[in-house]
Write a protein that holds these residues in place. Structure first.
Motif, PDB file in Angstrom:
ATOM      1  N   LYS A  24       1.231  72.057  53.125  1.00  0.00           N
ATOM      2  CA  LYS A  24       2.502  71.381  52.679  1.00  0.00           C
ATOM      3  C   LYS A  24       2.046  69.758  52.538  1.00  0.00           C
ATOM      4  CE  LYS A  24       5.901  74.084  55.277  1.00  0.00           C
ATOM      5  NZ  LYS A  24       6.883  74.304  56.403  1.00  0.00           N
ATOM      6  N   THR A  25       1.108  69.308  53.306  1.00  0.00           N
ATOM      7  CA  THR A  25       0.728  67.910  53.306  1.00  0.00           C
ATOM      8  C   THR A  25       0.135  67.709  51.939  1.00  0.00           C
ATOM      9  OG1 THR A  25       0.690  67.941  55.887  1.00  0.00           O
ATOM     10  CG2 THR A  25      -0.260  66.218  54.406  1.00  0.00           C
ATOM     11  N   ALA A  26      -0.759  68.670  51.623  1.00  0.00           N
ATOM     12  CA  ALA A  26      -1.817  68.317  50.272  1.00  0.00           C
ATOM     13  C   ALA A  26      -0.772  68.276  49.269  1.00  0.00           C
ATOM     14  CB  ALA A  26      -2.607  69.657  50.314  1.00  0.00           C
ATOM     15  N   ALA A  27       0.390  69.138  49.226  1.00  0.00           N
ATOM     16  CA  ALA A  27       1.448  69.414  47.952  1.00  0.00           C
ATOM     17  C   ALA A  27       2.038  67.888  47.997  1.00  0.00           C
ATOM     18  CB  ALA A  27       2.210  70.291  48.201  1.00  0.00           C
ATOM     19  N   VAL A  28       2.514  67.433  48.902  1.00  0.00           N
ATOM     20  CA  VAL A  28       3.178  66.053  49.134  1.00  0.00           C
ATOM     21  C   VAL A  28       2.134  64.987  48.606  1.00  0.00           C
ATOM     22  CG1 VAL A  28       4.114  64.412  50.562  1.00  0.00           C
ATOM     23  CG2 VAL A  28       4.642  66.840  50.822  1.00  0.00           C
ATOM     24  N   LEU A  29       0.892  65.021  49.120  1.00  0.00           N
ATOM     25  CA  LEU A  29       0.006  63.958  48.607  1.00  0.00           C
ATOM     26  C   LEU A  29      -0.374  64.095  47.138  1.00  0.00           C
ATOM     27  CD1 LEU A  29      -2.398  63.758  51.777  1.00  0.00           C
ATOM     28  CD2 LEU A  29      -0.720  62.300  51.224  1.00  0.00           C
ATOM     29  N   ASP A  30      -0.536  65.085  46.666  1.00  0.00           N
ATOM     30  CA  ASP A  30      -0.483  65.456  45.242  1.00  0.00           C
ATOM     31  C   ASP A  30       0.425  64.738  44.492  1.00  0.00           C
ATOM     32  OD1 ASP A  30      -2.993  66.806  44.876  1.00  0.00           O
ATOM     33  OD2 ASP A  30      -2.009  68.881  45.521  1.00  0.00           O
ATOM     34  N   ARG A  31       1.734  64.566  44.655  1.00  0.00           N
ATOM     35  CA  ARG A  31       2.797  64.248  44.058  1.00  0.00           C
ATOM     36  C   ARG A  31       2.659  62.728  44.060  1.00  0.00           C
ATOM     37  NH1 ARG A  31       5.840  68.548  46.498  1.00  0.00           N
ATOM     38  NH2 ARG A  31       6.780  67.074  48.189  1.00  0.00           N
ATOM     39  N   MET A  32       2.187  62.129  45.371  1.00  0.00           N
ATOM     40  CA  MET A  32       2.204  60.712  45.698  1.00  0.00           C
ATOM     41  C   MET A  32       0.935  60.107  44.873  1.00  0.00           C
ATOM     42  SD  MET A  32       2.899  60.094  49.714  1.00  0.00           S
ATOM     43  CE  MET A  32       4.686  60.402  50.119  1.00  0.00           C
ATOM     44  N   LEU A  33      -0.176  60.854  44.698  1.00  0.00           N
ATOM     45  CA  LEU A  33      -1.308  60.320  43.931  1.00  0.00           C
ATOM     46  C   LEU A  33      -1.070  60.401  42.317  1.00  0.00           C
ATOM     47  CD1 LEU A  33      -4.018  62.412  45.635  1.00  0.00           C
ATOM     48  CD2 LEU A  33      -3.911  59.818  45.515  1.00  0.00           C
ATOM     49  N   LYS A  34      -0.008  60.764  41.861  1.00  0.00           N
ATOM     50  CA  LYS A  34       0.457  60.747  40.657  1.00  0.00           C
ATOM     51  C   LYS A  34       1.074  59.256  40.252  1.00  0.00           C
ATOM     52  CE  LYS A  34       1.297  65.598  39.615  1.00  0.00           C
ATOM     53  NZ  LYS A  34       2.316  66.517  39.276  1.00  0.00           N
ATOM     54  N   GLU A  35       1.506  58.755  41.230  1.00  0.00           N
ATOM     55  CA  GLU A  35       2.012  57.180  41.356  1.00  0.00           C
ATOM     56  C   GLU A  35       1.633  56.565  42.594  1.00  0.00           C
ATOM     57  OE1 GLU A  35       6.182  57.589  40.959  1.00  0.00           O
ATOM     58  OE2 GLU A  35       6.268  58.390  38.829  1.00  0.00           O
ATOM     59  N   PRO A  36       0.512  56.188  42.434  1.00  0.00           N
ATOM     60  CA  PRO A  36      -0.055  55.819  43.788  1.00  0.00           C
ATOM     61  C   PRO A  36       0.346  54.240  44.212  1.00  0.00           C
ATOM     62  CG  PRO A  36      -1.748  55.717  42.092  1.00  0.00           C
ATOM     63  CD  PRO A  36      -0.730  56.469  41.571  1.00  0.00           C
ATOM     64  N   ASP A  37       0.788  53.684  43.003  1.00  0.00           N
ATOM     65  CA  ASP A  37       1.158  52.091  43.115  1.00  0.00           C
ATOM     66  C   ASP A  37       2.603  51.936  43.597  1.00  0.00           C
ATOM     67  OD1 ASP A  37      -1.519  51.215  42.664  1.00  0.00           O
ATOM     68  OD2 ASP A  37      -1.005  51.402  40.472  1.00  0.00           O
ATOM     69  N   THR A  38       3.200  52.989  43.751  1.00  0.00           N
ATOM     70  CA  THR A  38       4.638  52.916  44.198  1.00  0.00           C
ATOM     71  C   THR A  38       4.571  52.397  45.763  1.00  0.00           C
ATOM     72  OG1 THR A  38       5.607  54.619  42.842  1.00  0.00           O
ATOM     73  CG2 THR A  38       6.870  54.069  44.704  1.00  0.00           C
ATOM     74  N   PRO A  39       5.276  51.517  46.285  1.00  0.00           N
ATOM     75  CA  PRO A  39       5.255  50.912  47.905  1.00  0.00           C
ATOM     76  C   PRO A  39       5.167  52.103  48.833  1.00  0.00           C
ATOM     77  CG  PRO A  39       6.457  49.419  46.485  1.00  0.00           C
ATOM     78  CD  PRO A  39       6.234  50.594  45.359  1.00  0.00           C
ATOM     79  N   SER A  40       6.241  53.085  48.744  1.00  0.00           N
ATOM     80  CA  SER A  40       6.410  54.115  49.662  1.00  0.00           C
ATOM     81  C   SER A  40       5.129  55.067  49.579  1.00  0.00           C
ATOM     82  CB  SER A  40       7.811  54.784  49.504  1.00  0.00           C
ATOM     83  OG  SER A  40       7.871  55.519  48.291  1.00  0.00           O
ATOM     84  N   ASN A  41       4.818  55.415  48.380  1.00  0.00           N
ATOM     85  CA  ASN A  41       3.764  56.173  48.146  1.00  0.00           C
ATOM     86  C   ASN A  41       2.123  55.459  48.649  1.00  0.00           C
ATOM     87  OD1 ASN A  41       5.370  57.932  47.121  1.00  0.00           O
ATOM     88  ND2 ASN A  41       4.381  57.852  44.979  1.00  0.00           N
ATOM     89  N   LYS A  42       2.118  54.474  48.371  1.00  0.00           N
ATOM     90  CA  LYS A  42       1.078  53.457  48.935  1.00  0.00           C
ATOM     91  C   LYS A  42       0.661  53.802  50.323  1.00  0.00           C
ATOM     92  CE  LYS A  42      -1.480  49.447  47.650  1.00  0.00           C
ATOM     93  NZ  LYS A  42      -1.317  48.211  46.935  1.00  0.00           N
ATOM     94  N   GLU A  43       1.953  53.180  51.036  1.00  0.00           N
ATOM     95  CA  GLU A  43       1.738  53.270  52.654  1.00  0.00           C
ATOM     96  C   GLU A  43       1.608  54.570  52.973  1.00  0.00           C
ATOM     97  OE1 GLU A  43       4.933  52.054  56.084  1.00  0.00           O
ATOM     98  OE2 GLU A  43       5.870  52.075  54.076  1.00  0.00           O
ATOM     99  N   MET A  44       2.068  55.567  52.600  1.00  0.00           N
ATOM    100  CA  MET A  44       1.746  56.857  53.178  1.00  0.00           C
ATOM    101  C   MET A  44       0.382  57.345  52.808  1.00  0.00           C
ATOM    102  SD  MET A  44       3.009  59.496  54.816  1.00  0.00           S
ATOM    103  CE  MET A  44       4.925  59.188  55.026  1.00  0.00           C
ATOM    104  N   LEU A  45      -0.071  57.123  51.627  1.00  0.00           N
ATOM    105  CA  LEU A  45      -1.330  57.422  51.353  1.00  0.00           C
ATOM    106  C   LEU A  45      -2.482  56.726  52.078  1.00  0.00           C
ATOM    107  CD1 LEU A  45      -1.324  57.484  47.323  1.00  0.00           C
ATOM    108  CD2 LEU A  45      -1.584  59.436  49.028  1.00  0.00           C
TER     109      LEU A  45
END
Length: 458
Positions: free
Chosen positions: A85-106
């Motif tokens: 589950k976590t890998a799937a979520v991180l995969d989606r975030m890595l497509k837009e890594p500069d989005t503030p919420s994604n960047k914080e979680m990554l």
């Protein structure tokens, strides 16, 4: 006793050219990274990390030793019970890594290999030098006007204490009864029969001595052209340092001193890989024969790719890089400041030159600006930028420093008008340059000023 999976994490990795994260399972027999799809079915093979321990250190020690460019990988630490589950979520975030919420979680999950590389680097820096400082004859340095502190401040001391020549040219003074000879040289420590270290001076030559035989080897026209063009002879030569005994060596030119430098061929190791690029057998043989090869796609420390000609450099005792813009490369590598005999038309005394060599500040009067008028300034060497800095105040005492040429009070008005194009009410419309110490225009200048003002009003 089986460890609770709730207390364990799994290491995920994303390679530079891969679209999705994978779970790390370890290293194969060749030291390469082994991975599996981050699915629950593969969980038995995942590399498990104790959440309260520090097993990552051993892993990244092996990783940094094996991979020349760790920045091609991104690692993430996730709970072992939620890998898929976590890998799937991180995969989606890595497509837009500069989005503030994604960047914080990554950022919360990311583990950076360079953090462990820094620790190893700091440890390696603590290793002692190969030469014991207590066995160095420091008096020889002082006789040439060079101090141990000067070598340390200019970053020449550490290489010299590891059997290398000083990376830059060092100004030395040879004193006789009636004459002082000033020149630049590279210095090195060489061991004598008693185990102590004496000073070896490699003085600057006007040009390389390539027309005379080198220990019985006559250089061909092609050899000479190679030396002048690339800095190396382009083959292995066989001089006789001892009668009847041949020693295969590489021969190069010291680019700073024009001295011919040899390195024994059996002491130079040809690497299998350079800057992330593996060399084939033909390339390694070309290097071993002293010839040049062109290699593409190497990776600099900054992570950028670059291409260069590679060839054994006897002066460096290893592989040298030659770029197409070699002249600019040499300028970037050498920022050593040479002590001038004069500055802006003012001769420097021997005492002033010695102070500059010691990286002390001097005060110079009588320099000339663009209009030929005199001004004064404090001057100090900037080793980082490879130049002389001019100051309004004494930089050793002042709290606020100005890194531009600023005259003292006696020349302030004169320089402002002559060089900077400024004017106050007294000097307005006065076109003739003021003299040193002159703050008011002369009677003749005043008359010219009134005529210009009258013409302007009409």
């Amino acid at each position: 006793m089986k460890q609770d999976t709730k207390e364990q994490d799994v290491l995920l990795v994303k390679e530079k050219n891969e679209a999705k994260l994978k779970a790390v399972t370890g290293f194969d027999e060749n030291g390469k990274l082994k991975t599996e799809a981050p699915k629950q079915a593969n969980s038995a093979s995942f590399l498990k990390i104790n959440r309260h321990g520090n097993p990552l250190e051993n892993f990244f020690t092996n990783f940094n030793r094996q991979y020349k460019n760790p920045t091609d990988f991104q690692f993430f630490r996730v709970p072992a019970t939620l890998v898929a589950k976590t890998a799937a979520v991180l995969d989606r975030m890595l497509k837009e890594p500069d989005t503030p919420s994604n960047k914080e979680m990554l950022g919360k999950h990311e583990v950076k290999p360079e953090d462990f590389a820094k620790t190893q680097s700091q440890t390696s820096k603590e290793k002692p030098n190969l030469i014991d400082e207590s066995k160095v004859d420091w008096k020889q340095l002082e006789m040439l006007g060079v101090s141990k502190g000067f070598l340390k401040n200019t970053k020449n001391l550490e290489p010299m204490l590891n059997f290398q020549k000083s990376p830059g040219l060092i100004p030395i003074t040879i004193k006789t009864d009636n004459l002082n000879i000033r020149t630049d040289a590279r210095l090195a420590f060489r061991q004598d029969a008693d185990g102590n270290f004496k000073l070896a001076v490699h003085a600057v030559r006007n040009k390389p001595e390539i027309d005379r035989p080198y220990f019985g080897v006559t250089l061909s026209d092609e050899d000479k052209q190679n030396l002048l063009k690339t800095g190396t002879v382009g083959r292995v030569i066989q001089p006789q340092y001892k009668e009847g005994e041949i020693t295969p060596v590489f021969l190069s030119i010291d680019k700073l001193t024009n001295e011919l430098v040899a390195a024994r061929a059996d002491k130079i190791k040809i690497p299998d890989e350079i800057k992330g690029v593996k060399l084939n057998e033909n390339q390694k043989q070309e290097l071993a024969d002293g010839r040049s090869i062109y290699v593409e796609g190497m990776t600099a420390r900054s992570g950028k790719k670059f291409n260069a000609h590679l060839q054994v450099d006897a002066d460096k005792r290893g592989i040298g890089f030659r770029f197409d813009n070699q002249q600019q490369q040499n300028q970037n590598e050498q920022k050593q400041v040479r002590i001038p005999n004069s500055l802006l038309g003012k001769e420097l005394t021997e005492e002033q030159q010695q102070k500059l060599e010691k990286r002390e500040t001097i005060y110079v009067t009588g320099m000339k600006d663009k209009k030929g008028e005199e001004f004064n300034a404090y001057i100090k060497i900037n080793d980082e930028k490879g130049k002389l800095d001019f100051y309004k105040w004494n930089p050793d005492k002042a709290q606020t420093k100005g890194a531009e040429v600023t005259p003292d009070n006696n020349s302030k008005t004169q320089v402002a008008v002559n060089s900077e194009g400024k004017s106050n009410e007294a000097t307005k419309d006065v076109k003739e340059p003021l003299k040193k110490g002159q703050e008011q225009p002369s009677e003749k200048q005043q008359a010219t000023k009134r005529i210009r003002a009258k013409t302007h009003s009409m």
